[in-house]
Design an enzyme around this catalytic site. Structure first.
Site, PDB file in Angstrom:
ATOM      1  N   ASN A   1      66.558 -15.499  37.724  1.00  0.00           N
ATOM      2  CA  ASN A   1      66.882 -14.322  36.920  1.00  0.00           C
ATOM      3  C   ASN A   1      67.215 -14.805  35.508  1.00  0.00           C
ATOM      4  O   ASN A   1      68.303 -15.305  35.270  1.00  0.00           O
ATOM      5  CB  ASN A   1      68.082 -13.607  37.569  1.00  0.00           C
ATOM      6  CG  ASN A   1      68.622 -12.473  36.715  1.00  0.00           C
ATOM      7  OD1 ASN A   1      67.987 -12.060  35.738  1.00  0.00           O
ATOM      8  ND2 ASN A   1      69.793 -11.969  37.077  1.00  0.00           N
TER       9      ASN A   1
ATOM     10  N   LYS B   1      67.756 -13.175  32.858  1.00  0.00           N
ATOM     11  CA  LYS B   1      68.592 -12.255  32.069  1.00  0.00           C
ATOM     12  C   LYS B   1      67.991 -12.093  30.668  1.00  0.00           C
ATOM     13  O   LYS B   1      66.774 -12.216  30.530  1.00  0.00           O
ATOM     14  CB  LYS B   1      70.039 -12.742  32.046  1.00  0.00           C
ATOM     15  CG  LYS B   1      70.521 -13.074  33.470  1.00  0.00           C
ATOM     16  CD  LYS B   1      71.978 -13.241  33.605  1.00  0.00           C
ATOM     17  CE  LYS B   1      72.300 -13.512  35.066  1.00  0.00           C
ATOM     18  NZ  LYS B   1      73.716 -13.617  35.320  1.00  0.00           N
TER      19      LYS B   1
ATOM     20  N   HIS C   1      71.926  -5.266  40.122  1.00  0.00           N
ATOM     21  CA  HIS C   1      72.639  -6.450  39.648  1.00  0.00           C
ATOM     22  C   HIS C   1      74.009  -6.035  39.088  1.00  0.00           C
ATOM     23  O   HIS C   1      74.129  -4.980  38.460  1.00  0.00           O
ATOM     24  CB  HIS C   1      71.820  -7.166  38.574  1.00  0.00           C
ATOM     25  CG  HIS C   1      72.376  -8.523  38.256  1.00  0.00           C
ATOM     26  ND1 HIS C   1      73.465  -8.685  37.439  1.00  0.00           N
ATOM     27  CD2 HIS C   1      72.028  -9.755  38.699  1.00  0.00           C
ATOM     28  CE1 HIS C   1      73.755  -9.994  37.373  1.00  0.00           C
ATOM     29  NE2 HIS C   1      72.895 -10.652  38.134  1.00  0.00           N
TER      30      HIS C   1
ATOM     31  N   GLU D   1      75.593  -6.923  36.574  1.00  0.00           N
ATOM     32  CA  GLU D   1      75.624  -6.664  35.125  1.00  0.00           C
ATOM     33  C   GLU D   1      75.117  -5.255  34.817  1.00  0.00           C
ATOM     34  O   GLU D   1      75.578  -4.620  33.866  1.00  0.00           O
ATOM     35  CB  GLU D   1      74.817  -7.747  34.382  1.00  0.00           C
ATOM     36  CG  GLU D   1      75.596  -9.069  34.363  1.00  0.00           C
ATOM     37  CD  GLU D   1      74.748 -10.320  34.329  1.00  0.00           C
ATOM     38  OE1 GLU D   1      73.557 -10.247  33.987  1.00  0.00           O
ATOM     39  OE2 GLU D   1      75.288 -11.387  34.665  1.00  0.00           O
TER      40      GLU D   1
ATOM     41  N   GLU E   1      75.825 -11.394  45.644  1.00  0.00           N
ATOM     42  CA  GLU E   1      76.339 -12.069  44.462  1.00  0.00           C
ATOM     43  C   GLU E   1      77.779 -11.635  44.216  1.00  0.00           C
ATOM     44  O   GLU E   1      78.010 -10.587  43.587  1.00  0.00           O
ATOM     45  CB  GLU E   1      75.481 -11.713  43.241  1.00  0.00           C
ATOM     46  CG  GLU E   1      74.029 -12.098  43.397  1.00  0.00           C
ATOM     47  CD  GLU E   1      73.334 -12.236  42.046  1.00  0.00           C
ATOM     48  OE1 GLU E   1      72.789 -13.306  41.786  1.00  0.00           O
ATOM     49  OE2 GLU E   1      73.368 -11.279  41.259  1.00  0.00           O
TER      50      GLU E   1
ATOM     51  N   GLY F   1      77.946 -16.628  36.668  1.00  0.00           N
ATOM     52  CA  GLY F   1      78.075 -17.201  35.335  1.00  0.00           C
ATOM     53  C   GLY F   1      79.446 -17.782  35.044  1.00  0.00           C
ATOM     54  O   GLY F   1      79.761 -18.099  33.900  1.00  0.00           O
TER      55      GLY F   1
ATOM     56  N   SER G   1      76.519 -18.850  40.190  1.00  0.00           N
ATOM     57  CA  SER G   1      76.750 -20.263  39.830  1.00  0.00           C
ATOM     58  C   SER G   1      76.128 -21.244  40.826  1.00  0.00           C
ATOM     59  O   SER G   1      76.705 -22.296  41.118  1.00  0.00           O
ATOM     60  CB  SER G   1      78.245 -20.530  39.661  1.00  0.00           C
ATOM     61  OG  SER G   1      78.764 -19.716  38.630  1.00  0.00           O
TER      62      SER G   1
ATOM     63  N   GLY H   1      70.724 -17.607  38.090  1.00  0.00           N
ATOM     64  CA  GLY H   1      70.778 -17.180  36.700  1.00  0.00           C
ATOM     65  C   GLY H   1      70.659 -18.375  35.773  1.00  0.00           C
ATOM     66  O   GLY H   1      69.565 -18.901  35.529  1.00  0.00           O
TER      67      GLY H   1
HETATM   68  P1  PGA Z   1      74.373 -17.371  37.606  1.00  0.00           P
HETATM   69  O1  PGA Z   1      73.796 -15.883  37.741  1.00  0.00           O
HETATM   70  O2  PGA Z   1      73.513 -18.248  38.496  1.00  0.00           O
HETATM   71  O3  PGA Z   1      74.242 -17.716  36.165  1.00  0.00           O
HETATM   72  O4  PGA Z   1      75.793 -17.315  38.078  1.00  0.00           O
HETATM   73  C1  PGA Z   1      73.299 -15.396  38.942  1.00  0.00           C
HETATM   74  C2  PGA Z   1      72.840 -13.985  38.757  1.00  0.00           C
HETATM   75  O5  PGA Z   1      73.476 -13.245  37.992  1.00  0.00           O
HETATM   76  O6  PGA Z   1      71.837 -13.548  39.351  1.00  0.00           O
END
Ligand code: PGA
Length: 253
Positions: free
Chosen positions: A9, A11, A97, A99, A169, A175, A215, A236
């Site tokens: 992903n 983003k 997601h 976000e 998630e 993140g 993460s 991500g």
């Molecule tokens: P991250 O994001 O691996 O940067 O924690 C994962 C995601 O939001 O899909």
């Protein structure tokens, strides 16, 4: 056996030229070193989709978008429909997601509408869910995930459920550098699979890929992926570096 999946992903990262160059290098890598068990999916931004689709056409890597409109077509300035995504050659779309839930106030009802529209447009959906830190601390994480499942997904038919990949998630791990422990991931993945089994039966639950996201990186991927109900990852930050992304895919072998 269930499909194992690692999806990147991106983003809101990379301009057109950078993005297509990166897609090219990922395509080349997996043509030379195809993953034996994992399906690799790249989810760049809308602007990359058509070009990425061309690059990935004869390769080993699938393509997805990160969002779609909740409407099919018409006067919705700035929106991109599921059908438009499908027309680029992309096969997947990430929905729900955290976000999108947090910054764009998408609730279960809206995510459910998008999910149905995406499936009816011929896309497969990477359906994200997960609890906030305060919800986990209050001991409500199972309740939250149950609600997200029931309200976001459980009006689908069994046939439509075949087009779903779930990504658990935990919001506190996205993140942040914090990851769920392999035990926490396994516990929630099993919970999700059990709920799907109660609603759709054992066959459906057994086939359903449940990915972990938050993460995930080369140093922790193999431990998380070793758990029986973890079928891969939604990546991500680490999907923006070829070496890290490839190492995470290899952790599934
Ligand atoms: P991250 O994001 O691996 O940067 O924690 C994962 C995601 O939001 O899909």
């Amino acid at each position: 056996m269930r499909k194992k999946i690692v999806a990147g992903n991106w983003k809101m990262n990379m301009d057109l030229a950078e993005g297509l160059k990166f897609v090219g290098s990922i395509d080349k890598y997996f043509k030379e070193k195809p993953s034996k068990r994992a399906l690799v999916i790249l989810c760049p931004t809308f602007i990359h989709l058509a070009g990425a689709s061309e690059i990935l056409k004869h390769g080993k890597v699938a393509l997805g978008a990160q969002n779609c409109s909740s409407e099919a077509s018409g006067a919705y300035t700035g929106e991109v429909s599921a059908w438009m995504i499908k027309s680029t050659g992309a096969e997947y779309v990430i929905l729900g997601h955290s976000e999108r839930r947090t910054y764009y106030h998408e609730d279960d009802k809206l995510i459910n509408k998008k999910t149905l529209l995406a499936i009816n447009s011929g896309l497969k959906v990477i359906f994200c869910l997960g609890e906030q830190l305060t919800e986990r601390e209050a001991g409500n994480h199972f309740l939250i995930v149950k609600r997200q499942l029931e309200e976001g997904l459980f009006n689908l038919t069994e046939e439509q459920m075949d087009k779903i990949v779930i990504a658990y998630e935990p919001v506190w791990a996205i993140g942040t550098g914090l990851t769920a422990t392999p035990e926490q991931a396994q516990e929630m993945h099993k919970f999700i699979r059990d709920k799907v089994k109660e609603k759709y039966g054992n066959d459906c639950a057994k086939k359903l890929p449940v990915l972990y996201g938050g993460s995930c990186k080369p140093s922790n991927a193999s431990e998380i992926f070793s758990k029986p109900d973890v079928d891969g990852g939604l990546i991500g930050g680490a999907s923006l570096k070829k070496e890290d992304f490839a190492a995470i895919v290899e952790a599934l072998l």
